[in-house]
Design a protein around this motif. Structure first.
Motif, PDB file in Angstrom:
ATOM      1  N   LYS A   1       0.564  10.658   1.331  1.00 21.86           N
ATOM      2  CA  LYS A   1       1.732  11.239   2.002  1.00 21.86           C
ATOM      3  C   LYS A   1       2.759  10.133   2.221  1.00 21.86           C
ATOM      4  O   LYS A   1       2.415   8.963   2.291  1.00 21.86           O
TER       5      LYS A   1
ATOM      6  N   ARG B   1      10.021   1.542   0.329  1.00 24.95           N
ATOM      7  CA  ARG B   1       9.559   0.921   1.573  1.00 24.95           C
ATOM      8  C   ARG B   1       8.441  -0.083   1.276  1.00 24.95           C
ATOM      9  O   ARG B   1       8.410  -1.184   1.827  1.00 24.95           O
ATOM     10  N   THR B   2       7.523   0.312   0.377  1.00 22.76           N
ATOM     11  CA  THR B   2       6.429  -0.587   0.014  1.00 22.76           C
ATOM     12  C   THR B   2       6.955  -1.794  -0.759  1.00 22.76           C
ATOM     13  O   THR B   2       6.542  -2.929  -0.523  1.00 22.76           O
TER      14      THR B   2
ATOM     15  N   TYR C   1       0.856  -1.196   0.000  1.00 19.07           N
ATOM     16  CA  TYR C   1       0.000   0.000   0.000  1.00 19.07           C
ATOM     17  C   TYR C   1       0.882   1.233   0.000  1.00 19.07           C
ATOM     18  O   TYR C   1       1.763   1.377   0.843  1.00 19.07           O
TER      19      TYR C   1
ATOM     20  N   TRP D   1      12.429  10.169  12.921  1.00 16.34           N
ATOM     21  CA  TRP D   1      13.543   9.778  13.795  1.00 16.34           C
ATOM     22  C   TRP D   1      14.315   8.582  13.241  1.00 16.34           C
ATOM     23  O   TRP D   1      15.268   8.128  13.853  1.00 16.34           O
ATOM     24  N   ARG D   2      13.890   8.074  12.105  1.00 19.28           N
ATOM     25  CA  ARG D   2      14.619   6.975  11.477  1.00 19.28           C
ATOM     26  C   ARG D   2      15.289   7.484  10.210  1.00 19.28           C
ATOM     27  O   ARG D   2      14.701   8.291   9.480  1.00 19.28           O
TER      28      ARG D   2
ATOM     29  N   ILE E   1      11.240  -0.775   7.655  1.00 14.66           N
ATOM     30  CA  ILE E   1      10.274  -0.929   8.748  1.00 14.66           C
ATOM     31  C   ILE E   1       9.246  -2.027   8.467  1.00 14.66           C
ATOM     32  O   ILE E   1       8.847  -2.770   9.380  1.00 14.66           O
ATOM     33  N   GLY E   2       8.844  -2.151   7.204  1.00 15.20           N
ATOM     34  CA  GLY E   2       7.886  -3.198   6.854  1.00 15.20           C
ATOM     35  C   GLY E   2       8.460  -4.591   7.094  1.00 15.20           C
ATOM     36  O   GLY E   2       7.809  -5.464   7.672  1.00 15.20           O
TER      37      GLY E   2
ATOM     38  N   PHE F   1       0.756   5.437   0.102  1.00 12.99           N
ATOM     39  CA  PHE F   1      -0.210   6.464   0.481  1.00 12.99           C
ATOM     40  C   PHE F   1       0.068   7.797  -0.198  1.00 12.99           C
ATOM     41  O   PHE F   1       1.112   8.006  -0.810  1.00 12.99           O
TER      42      PHE F   1
ATOM     43  N   HIS G   1       4.602   9.509   4.875  1.00  9.59           N
ATOM     44  CA  HIS G   1       4.578   8.939   6.225  1.00  9.59           C
ATOM     45  C   HIS G   1       5.923   8.381   6.659  1.00  9.59           C
ATOM     46  O   HIS G   1       6.000   7.360   7.344  1.00  9.59           O
ATOM     47  N   LEU G   2       7.004   9.043   6.254  1.00  8.45           N
ATOM     48  CA  LEU G   2       8.318   8.630   6.746  1.00  8.45           C
ATOM     49  C   LEU G   2       8.413   9.011   8.215  1.00  8.45           C
ATOM     50  O   LEU G   2       7.857  10.025   8.648  1.00  8.45           O
ATOM     51  N   LEU G   3       9.115   8.192   8.988  1.00  9.40           N
ATOM     52  CA  LEU G   3       9.282   8.468  10.413  1.00  9.40           C
ATOM     53  C   LEU G   3      10.547   9.307  10.590  1.00  9.40           C
ATOM     54  O   LEU G   3      11.639   8.866  10.240  1.00  9.40           O
TER      55      LEU G   3
END
Ligand SMILES: Nc1ncnc2c1ncn2[C@@H]1O[C@H](COP(=O)(O)OP(=O)(O)O)[C@@H](O)[C@H]1O
Ligand SMILES: [Mg+2]
Lengths: 265, 248
Positions: B77, B140-141, B73, B83-84, B92-93, B75, B79-81
């Protein structure tokens, strides 16, 4: 980094800023000196009553005396220990409870009115009850310190936790994240800054709890020095206690700022 | 024959204390093998709701959804974090699925190099431009090796130039990796330039209004940029424009 050589105007700008900074510092130091000097002078001339306000030199002498016989550090040590216990237990317990509330919306909604009432209550009113329950001495005092910061910690942390971007939670869920993973990979790390702010507030609150507790029951600690000095009308002792308290609180605050900087890097 | 995705008579209502909100009304469509399917519809009609259903974030009120393959999925935006760093954002996934291993990390390195992000591996999100961040989100996806990509207006937060570039990249990735994709968008040109088929939805509650096959004559390899030069592009634009014009 700079592609252009530094211009004269920029140097002037920096110089001007530094000049202003120095000026402000000079004023601050002078104000302090003037205040202490006139206090001392007025005391020596007998214009103000040293019985009520003491004098800087008397406070200083007493301070040296307490440092020399070592009792100052014993008092500081005890109060410091109680405060550290108070705010760390208060903060950790508060955050754990906030996590539970975040985890279960039902529990959060059941407890909500109770938290609101407890939060509105001036916690120091509970101090005498807590002393009776937890016992006089360090234990009772630490419990008072915890009680003062606990509820506000729970409410603040819970509020931070539920306000984390829902879309980011959705992003993690799209990878199949469990609730525990959402907590450890998003909710907690996203709120590190907020938790540090809570700790800062709790240090202040914890000092209030410790001093109140020591006023009530203790045989030692900074709060005891202050209340004892008041009872025997030794205002130099009271003033010294307040002075030492201010220094301790300041140092602790600076320590947290330092830790905050280390975390940010 | 089984389709990567098949919806049969799917309806979805949201319940609140005030009302029952019917968002999807008896929706049926399929995603074919190797296809990029576009979903177009007015804002608030239920497009994101469809993708949330497909990724099992929510479940349908009635109807059947068949899915063959793993879903990825992406998105609107990134949605990167914050602090990482980039590599930790990308993994992360895998971290959540406990699938980090030598092989998956090598594959990520390959993607990073391919899409010009290798030198930013240890940077933090705030140091990257919007286009780069969206590319990171895509990697990331892709890192969890999904078979089917769901893209929810993935370019709409980017400026026009970046948007063309990133959509070109994303298109190539989907084709090169041989994946299927569903692209939700409200940009007609973007839809025509990228998809094989476009589904037009009605206002909420969303029903399928019409389905259009997009066949463009493109010289050389098709890409969203070259597709915009196809002679049929304008005709499709007019058709879809009319379909989407609900004021008539
Ligand atoms: N969890 C929810 N609860 C209640 N209503 C929702 C929820 N999610 C979406 N909606 C409503 O469903 C409708 C469709 O939303 P959405 O699928 O996001 O639209 P789109 O992506 O097409 O703009 C909107 O009216 C929205 O307010
Ligand atoms: Mg949407």
């Amino acid at each position: 980094m700079n592609e252009n050589p530094i211009s004269k105007e920029y140097l002037d700008f920096i110089k001007e800023k530094q000049k202003k900074k120095r000026l402000i510092l000079i004023w601050q130091v002078s104000l302090l000196i003037i205040f202490l000097f006139s206090w001392e002078l007025l005391a020596r001339l007998g214009i103000i009553n040293t019985f009520l306000v003491s004098s800087p030199s008397a406070i200083y002498k007493l301070l040296i005396e307490y440092i020399k016989n070592g009792s100052l550090f014993r008092h500081i040590g005890i109060s410091l220990w109680e405060t550290i216990l108070g705010f760390s237990i208060g903060t950790i317990l508060g955050i754990i409870i906030a996590i539970i509330l975040w985890w279960s919306d039902t529990i959060a909604r059941i407890l909500d009115p109770f938290f609101v009432v407890l939060n509105a209550l001036p916690k120091t009113a509970l101090a005498p009850i807590l002393i009776v329950w937890a016992g006089a001495g360090v234990k009772g005092i630490v419990v008072i310190a915890i009680s003062i910061s606990l509820i506000s910690t729970i409410l603040a942390a819970y509020n931070y936790f539920i306000n984390v971007d829902k879309e980011k939670i959705k992003m993690l869920q799209s990878f199949g994240a469990s609730k525990f993973q959402i907590l450890t990979k998003l909710i907690l790390p996203a709120n590190v800054k907020n938790i540090i702010n809570i700790v800062k507030i709790n240090i202040g609150l914890s000092w209030v709890g410790v001093i109140v507790g020591e006023f009530l029951v203790s045989r030692s600690g900074i709060g005891y020095l202050i209340v004892y000095g008041g009872q025997v009308f030794r205002l130099d002792l009271v003033m010294m206690g307040v002075f030492v308290l201010a220094i301790c609180a300041l140092l602790m605050y600076q320590a947290i700022n330092l830790i905050e900087k280390l975390i940010k890097r | 024959m089984s389709y990567p995705i098949e919806l049969r008579n799917v309806s979805k209502s949201f319940y609140t204390m005030d009302q029952e909100l019917l968002v999807l009304d008896d929706l049926s469509f399929k995603l074919n093998k190797g296809e990029i399917l576009g979903i177009l519809g007015p804002s608030g009609c239920g497009k994101s709701t469809i993708l949330n259903l497909l990724s099992s974030l929510i479940s349908p009120t009635s109807g059947k959804i068949n899915i063959n393959g793993d879903i990825g999925y992406m998105f609107q935006k990134d949605h990167l974090l914050e602090w990482r760093n980039i590599i930790d954002n990308i993994t992360i996934g895998l971290e959540i699925q406990k699938k980090i291993n030598q092989e998956s990390l090598l594959e990520i390195d390959l993607l990073l190099k391919k899409y010009g992000l290798w030198n930013f591996k240890h940077h933090y999100p705030h140091q990257l431009s919007g286009g780069m961040r969206q590319r990171v989100a895509l990697i990331r996806t892709l890192a969890t090796s999904p078979d089917i990509l769901l893209l929810d207006e993935p370019f709409s937060s980017l400026d026009y130039q970046t948007r063309l570039q990133v959509s070109d990249d994303v298109y190539k990735i989907i084709r090169e990796e041989g994946k299927e994709a569903i692209l939700v968008t409200h940009d007609i040109s973007e839809a025509i330039s990228m998809v094989d088929r476009a589904i037009i939805l009605t206002h909420r509650p969303a029903k399928v209004k019409s389905i259009h096959n997009i066949n463009l004559t493109v010289q050389g390899e098709k890409s969203p940029l070259s597709a915009r030069k196809a002679p049929e592009f304008k005709d499709y634009f007019n058709i879809l424009w009319k379909e989407l014009d609900y004021n008539e």
